[in-house]
Scaffold this motif. Structure first.
Motif, PDB file in Angstrom:
ATOM      1  N   LYS A   1       0.835  -1.200   0.000  1.00 38.77           N
ATOM      2  CA  LYS A   1       0.000   0.000   0.000  1.00 38.77           C
ATOM      3  C   LYS A   1       0.869   1.249   0.000  1.00 38.77           C
ATOM      4  CE  LYS A   1      -1.911   1.872   3.759  1.00 38.77           C
ATOM      5  NZ  LYS A   1      -1.731   3.345   3.594  1.00 38.77           N
TER       6      LYS A   1
ATOM      7  N   LEU B   1      -3.061   6.588   2.027  1.00 31.47           N
ATOM      8  CA  LEU B   1      -4.228   5.920   1.458  1.00 31.47           C
ATOM      9  C   LEU B   1      -4.870   5.088   2.560  1.00 31.47           C
ATOM     10  CD1 LEU B   1      -5.943   5.153  -1.083  1.00 31.47           C
ATOM     11  CD2 LEU B   1      -4.417   3.166  -1.330  1.00 31.47           C
ATOM     12  N   LEU B   2      -6.177   5.256   2.752  1.00 29.93           N
ATOM     13  CA  LEU B   2      -6.889   4.461   3.735  1.00 29.93           C
ATOM     14  C   LEU B   2      -6.875   2.986   3.336  1.00 29.93           C
ATOM     15  CD1 LEU B   2     -10.030   6.740   4.237  1.00 29.93           C
ATOM     16  CD2 LEU B   2      -8.242   6.331   5.938  1.00 29.93           C
ATOM     17  N   SER B   3      -6.879   2.095   4.329  1.00 30.00           N
ATOM     18  CA  SER B   3      -6.998   0.667   4.032  1.00 30.00           C
ATOM     19  C   SER B   3      -8.436   0.311   3.681  1.00 30.00           C
ATOM     20  CB  SER B   3      -6.538  -0.169   5.238  1.00 30.00           C
ATOM     21  OG  SER B   3      -5.152  -0.023   5.476  1.00 30.00           O
TER      22      SER B   3
ATOM     23  N   PRO C   1     -12.754   2.047   3.593  1.00 28.84           N
ATOM     24  CA  PRO C   1     -13.441   3.329   3.503  1.00 28.84           C
ATOM     25  C   PRO C   1     -13.645   3.983   4.870  1.00 28.84           C
ATOM     26  CG  PRO C   1     -14.580   1.649   2.219  1.00 28.84           C
ATOM     27  CD  PRO C   1     -13.552   0.939   3.033  1.00 28.84           C
TER      28      PRO C   1
ATOM     29  N   LYS D   1     -14.002  10.052   1.850  1.00 25.36           N
ATOM     30  CA  LYS D   1     -13.132   8.996   2.358  1.00 25.36           C
ATOM     31  C   LYS D   1     -13.489   7.617   1.803  1.00 25.36           C
ATOM     32  CE  LYS D   1     -11.850  11.337   6.656  1.00 25.36           C
ATOM     33  NZ  LYS D   1     -11.765  11.250   8.129  1.00 25.36           N
ATOM     34  N   LYS D   2     -14.201   7.605   0.675  1.00 24.02           N
ATOM     35  CA  LYS D   2     -14.542   6.323   0.059  1.00 24.02           C
ATOM     36  C   LYS D   2     -13.359   5.704  -0.677  1.00 24.02           C
ATOM     37  CE  LYS D   2     -19.562   6.559  -0.469  1.00 24.02           C
ATOM     38  NZ  LYS D   2     -20.691   6.503  -1.427  1.00 24.02           N
ATOM     39  N   ASP D   3     -12.484   6.547  -1.195  1.00 21.87           N
ATOM     40  CA  ASP D   3     -11.311   6.041  -1.903  1.00 21.87           C
ATOM     41  C   ASP D   3     -10.372   5.376  -0.906  1.00 21.87           C
ATOM     42  OD1 ASP D   3      -9.425   5.592  -3.949  1.00 21.87           O
ATOM     43  OD2 ASP D   3      -8.348   7.413  -3.371  1.00 21.87           O
ATOM     44  N   CYS D   4     -10.027   4.128  -1.158  1.00 21.72           N
ATOM     45  CA  CYS D   4      -9.186   3.380  -0.225  1.00 21.72           C
ATOM     46  C   CYS D   4      -8.566   2.191  -0.949  1.00 21.72           C
ATOM     47  CB  CYS D   4     -10.000   2.906   0.980  1.00 21.72           C
ATOM     48  SG  CYS D   4     -11.297   1.717   0.549  1.00 21.72           S
TER      49      CYS D   4
ATOM     50  N   SER E   1     -11.342  -0.422  -2.058  1.00 21.57           N
ATOM     51  CA  SER E   1     -12.164   0.007  -3.187  1.00 21.57           C
ATOM     52  C   SER E   1     -11.387  -0.025  -4.494  1.00 21.57           C
ATOM     53  CB  SER E   1     -12.743   1.406  -2.925  1.00 21.57           C
ATOM     54  OG  SER E   1     -11.713   2.383  -2.883  1.00 21.57           O
TER      55      SER E   1
ATOM     56  N   ARG F   1      -4.976  -4.125   8.777  1.00 19.19           N
ATOM     57  CA  ARG F   1      -4.916  -2.775   8.222  1.00 19.19           C
ATOM     58  C   ARG F   1      -3.563  -2.128   8.491  1.00 19.19           C
ATOM     59  NH1 ARG F   1     -10.805  -0.213  10.068  1.00 19.19           N
ATOM     60  NH2 ARG F   1     -12.027  -2.115   9.742  1.00 19.19           N
TER      61      ARG F   1
ATOM     62  N   TYR G   1      -3.431   5.126   7.582  1.00 19.45           N
ATOM     63  CA  TYR G   1      -3.471   5.962   6.376  1.00 19.45           C
ATOM     64  C   TYR G   1      -2.073   6.396   5.949  1.00 19.45           C
ATOM     65  CZ  TYR G   1      -4.310  10.309   3.703  1.00 19.45           C
ATOM     66  OH  TYR G   1      -4.304  11.309   2.769  1.00 19.45           O
TER      67      TYR G   1
END
Length: 206
Positions: free
Chosen positions: A16, A20-22, A24, A30-33, A36, A50, A53
């Motif tokens: 990762k 970037l969030l693991s 959502p 904050k939906k992009d992760c 997704s 996880r 971020y």
């Protein structure tokens, strides 16, 4: 960019990127992760563990219910071997050691965590110092437990916060770094079906 290191019918291993969030978060922004983005290629993908971020590095994800359960049990039983590389403030004394300090939520400053000797959960980190610079040390960190922000709070607690950490260093300090200097660079675990031991590595980007 998400780097795909391994994929079969039941699991994938990726590296990762930082920031970037693991999974959502709450709210449209904050939906992009990680999940997704991976769902485009792996529609059935499921998170197993996880990374924060701001942390980059290795994650294993499951592709069906059975492998998700098997991998989750491994993490609950602390079978996987995880190693992180970090740059921390100051020259640390010694070549290695352990930090055994209980951690709990900092309720007034969520999502921060803190050392809590009354109600905190047991938390153990082993560390090695592999390089000392003028005002920083390069560390290998081995979390025995998997508490939220464990490495970040443990390093802060011994006076050597991770460079670039927006939660646990002052703005004047972390603003000098383009990211938090923490990367999950090695991961070993049992394959959820065959039981074969597998090891993965991701070069440290800093």
């Amino acid at each position: 960019m998400i780097e795909l290191l391994y994929a079969d019918d039941v699991m994938v291993v990726v590296s990762k990127p930082a920031d970037l969030l693991s999974v959502p978060g709450i709210g449209e922004e904050k939906k992009d992760c990680l999940v997704s983005r991976l769902q485009v290629e792996f529609p059935t993908i499921r998170i197993v563990h996880r990374l924060d971020y701001a942390t980059s590095g290795l994650l294993v994800l499951a592709l069906n219910r059975g492998s998700h359960r098997a991998l989750s049990i491994q993490f609950q039983e602390r079978i996987p071997k995880k190693r992180y590389q970090a740059l921390v403030a100051g020259q640390i004394s010694g070549e290695g050691g352990e930090i055994n300090l209980p951690l709990g939520p900092d309720w007034e400053r969520r999502p921060r965590m803190l050392v809590d000797h009354q109600q905190g959960k047991p938390s153990l980190t082993h560390w090695e110092c592999i390089d000392k610079q003028d005002n920083a040390s390069r560390m290998l960190l081995y979390p025995h437990t998997g508490r939220s922000h464990q490495l970040r709070v443990h390093m802060l607690a011994i006076g050597h916060p991770i460079l670039g950490d927006v939660f646990y260093t002052e703005e004047a300090e972390h603003s000098r770094h383009e990211r938090m200097m923490l990367h999950a660079d090695q991961l070993g675990l049992e394959h959820p079906v065959s039981g074969q031991w597998m090891e993965f590595a991701s070069p440290c980007p800093f």
